[in-house]
Write an enzyme that holds these catalytic residues in place. Structure first.
Site, PDB file in Angstrom:
ATOM      1  N   ARG A 122       0.859  -1.337  -0.127  1.00  0.00           N
ATOM      2  CA  ARG A 122      -0.261   0.178  -0.004  1.00  0.00           C
ATOM      3  C   ARG A 122       1.140   0.761  -0.174  1.00  0.00           C
ATOM      4  O   ARG A 122       2.107   1.320   0.006  1.00  0.00           O
ATOM      5  CB  ARG A 122      -1.014  -0.217   1.302  1.00  0.00           C
ATOM      6  CG  ARG A 122      -2.186  -1.291   0.785  1.00  0.00           C
ATOM      7  CD  ARG A 122      -2.472  -1.072   2.536  1.00  0.00           C
ATOM      8  NE  ARG A 122      -3.921   0.659   2.656  1.00  0.00           N
ATOM      9  CZ  ARG A 122      -3.713   1.341   3.062  1.00  0.00           C
ATOM     10  NH1 ARG A 122      -2.703   0.755   4.493  1.00  0.00           N
ATOM     11  NH2 ARG A 122      -4.280   2.373   4.010  1.00  0.00           N
ATOM     12  N   LYS A 187       3.065  -6.104  12.076  1.00  0.00           N
ATOM     13  CA  LYS A 187       2.159  -6.928  10.599  1.00  0.00           C
ATOM     14  C   LYS A 187       2.755  -8.208  10.450  1.00  0.00           C
ATOM     15  O   LYS A 187       3.571  -9.110  10.110  1.00  0.00           O
ATOM     16  CB  LYS A 187       2.915  -5.820   9.481  1.00  0.00           C
ATOM     17  CG  LYS A 187       2.058  -6.377   8.502  1.00  0.00           C
ATOM     18  CD  LYS A 187       1.500  -4.842   8.022  1.00  0.00           C
ATOM     19  CE  LYS A 187       1.296  -5.155   6.002  1.00  0.00           C
ATOM     20  NZ  LYS A 187       0.762  -4.014   6.235  1.00  0.00           N
ATOM     21  N   ARG A 322       0.270   5.939  19.058  1.00  0.00           N
ATOM     22  CA  ARG A 322       1.005   6.888  19.770  1.00  0.00           C
ATOM     23  C   ARG A 322       1.145   6.368  21.013  1.00  0.00           C
ATOM     24  O   ARG A 322       0.137   5.971  21.995  1.00  0.00           O
ATOM     25  CB  ARG A 322      -0.154   8.126  19.608  1.00  0.00           C
ATOM     26  CG  ARG A 322       0.784   9.611  20.510  1.00  0.00           C
ATOM     27  CD  ARG A 322       0.171  10.377  19.873  1.00  0.00           C
ATOM     28  NE  ARG A 322      -0.811  10.913  21.188  1.00  0.00           N
ATOM     29  CZ  ARG A 322      -1.933  11.817  20.909  1.00  0.00           C
ATOM     30  NH1 ARG A 322      -2.074  12.479  20.340  1.00  0.00           N
ATOM     31  NH2 ARG A 322      -2.887  11.242  22.278  1.00  0.00           N
TER      32      ARG A 322
HETATM   33  C1  BTN Z   1       0.506  -3.622   2.401  1.00  0.00           C
HETATM   34  O1  BTN Z   1       1.467  -2.907   1.942  1.00  0.00           O
HETATM   35  O2  BTN Z   1       0.444  -3.389   3.709  1.00  0.00           O
HETATM   36  C2  BTN Z   1      -0.153  -4.508   0.789  1.00  0.00           C
HETATM   37  C3  BTN Z   1       0.298  -5.678   0.869  1.00  0.00           C
HETATM   38  C4  BTN Z   1       0.100  -6.984  -0.628  1.00  0.00           C
HETATM   39  C5  BTN Z   1       0.852  -7.258  -0.609  1.00  0.00           C
HETATM   40  C6  BTN Z   1       0.202  -8.686  -1.542  1.00  0.00           C
HETATM   41  S1  BTN Z   1       0.943 -10.409  -2.397  1.00  0.00           S
HETATM   42  C7  BTN Z   1       0.750 -10.264  -3.203  1.00  0.00           C
HETATM   43  C8  BTN Z   1      -0.449  -9.024  -3.784  1.00  0.00           C
HETATM   44  N1  BTN Z   1       0.416  -8.634  -4.587  1.00  0.00           N
HETATM   45  C9  BTN Z   1       1.482  -7.260  -4.793  1.00  0.00           C
HETATM   46  O3  BTN Z   1       1.855  -7.098  -5.335  1.00  0.00           O
HETATM   47  N2  BTN Z   1       0.749  -6.956  -3.627  1.00  0.00           N
HETATM   48  C10 BTN Z   1       0.230  -8.514  -2.915  1.00  0.00           C
END
Ligand code: BTN
Length: 324
Positions: A122, A187, A322
């Site tokens: 993201r 995460k 925070r």
């Molecule tokens: C995030 O940043 O939290 C989202 C991550 C999403 C990763 C997944 S892996 C499968 C799919 N292909 C990608 O290139 N990204 C998503």
């Protein structure tokens, strides 16, 4: 199948395999086996080599297997899965489906890869996607509605992932708005929805899910946020093909339900899993940082925050806890 894929498939059971037996099974020389093992190690796989016994994975990891995944998908969900492509390596499973979508791929088309060379996260981040047992899954859906009506979809997707994790025996995780899956503040899994279409519809959505199953510290050194994996959370590597099958079933159920009823059927469950409810948080937007108390989500999936005594709703931004 190429030699590396075959080697990984054979070693996946976590037992010792002698170099001689491997060379017979793959019909290649002993030195080709040795080369293959070295390549797998260089890709991040931990392999023990013991004289007289052979090679063994430090942790058994199930190689992705389309037939085994299909066996774990409910018959109902299979009706909405026209294609499942299982790849060894892709730049990004999301990118792959965005491309296929342009050429008329059917709604429900899904794909997986053992490794991503340009995984996307993201907010323009990279999703570090090493080889060795994680889940990189995407599924493409077509909607009659336009992108504006799909606001709550990312939260509903997080609920589907949570349901799948619970069904495979995983507990001790929570959701961080809008759709991160976290455990102990770190995460565990991320969701990236990429949406294309006209404002009035139709829209094409590629839903990408990355789950950290077994992530080696060495491969994860470039991750710019605290992370964890299922191995640390449950003390074992879960059978990946079942996990993916259950996940696809839950995703398909969710998309079918969302098309009919939107976010509403998922809201209560999302709120139950909310990691931040009632806690002081910071929301970073492109312009500034807003501090307040997290108060759950509204019916559209926006984050509700109490800011200086006023309840406000935020549709985008990055939330962090925070320190009190
Ligand atoms: C995030 O940043 O939290 C989202 C991550 C999403 C990763 C997944 S892996 C499968 C799919 N292909 C990608 O290139 N990204 C998503």
């Amino acid at each position: 199948m190429k030699i590396l894929e075959q080697l990984f498939a054979l070693l996946g059971d976590g037992r010792f395999h002698s170099g001689e037996r491997l060379s017979q099974q793959l019909d290649v020389s002993r030195s080709s086996v040795w080369n293959g093992i070295e390549k797998l190690k260089a890709m991040g796989l931990e392999i023990y080599a013991v004289k007289g016994q052979g090679y063994k994975l430090a942790e058994p990891v199930e190689p992705l297997n389309k037939e085994h995944i299909l066996q774990a998908i409910t018959p109902e969900a299979k009706l909405h899965l026209p294609h499942l492509d299982v790849h060894w390596s892709l730049d990004s499973t999301n990118q792959y489906l965005m491309e296929l979508a342009k050429y008329g791929a059917e709604s429900g088309h899904a794909c997986l890869a053992e490794i991503q060379t340009a995984g996307r996260g993201r907010r323009g981040r990279t999703w570090i996607s090493p080889f060795g047992g994680n889940v990189y899954l995407s599924q493409m859906w077509r909607f009659q509605a336009g992108p504006a009506q799909l606001g709550g979809l990312s939260l509903a997707t997080a609920v589907a992932v949570a349901r799948a994790l619970r069904k495979t025996g995983v507990q001790g995780f929570a959701l961080k708005w809008p759709n991160d899956i976290v455990a102990g503040g770190k995460k565990l899994a991320g969701i990236l929805l990429e949406i294309a279409g006209e404002a009035a519809g139709p829209a094409t959505v590629v839903c990408g899910i990355g789950i950290n199953v077994l992530l080696k510290a060495e491969s994860a050194r470039d991750i710019d946020q605290p992370w964890t994996d299922l191995y640390h959370l449950i003390g074992a590597v879960p059978p990946r093909n079942r996990l993916v099958g259950v996940l696809l079933s839950e995703l398909i159920n969710m998309y079918t339900e969302f098309k009919a009823n939107g976010l509403q059927p998922f809201l209560a469950e999302w709120q139950q899993l909310d990691a931040f409810y009632g806690k002081p948080v910071e929301l970073s937007t492109h312009e500034n940082v807003i501090r307040g108390i997290a108060r759950g989500v509204d019916p559209q999936g926006a984050l509700k925050m109490e800011v200086g005594g006023t309840l406000r709703a935020f549709h985008s931004g990055e939330i962090s806890l925070r320190p009190a």
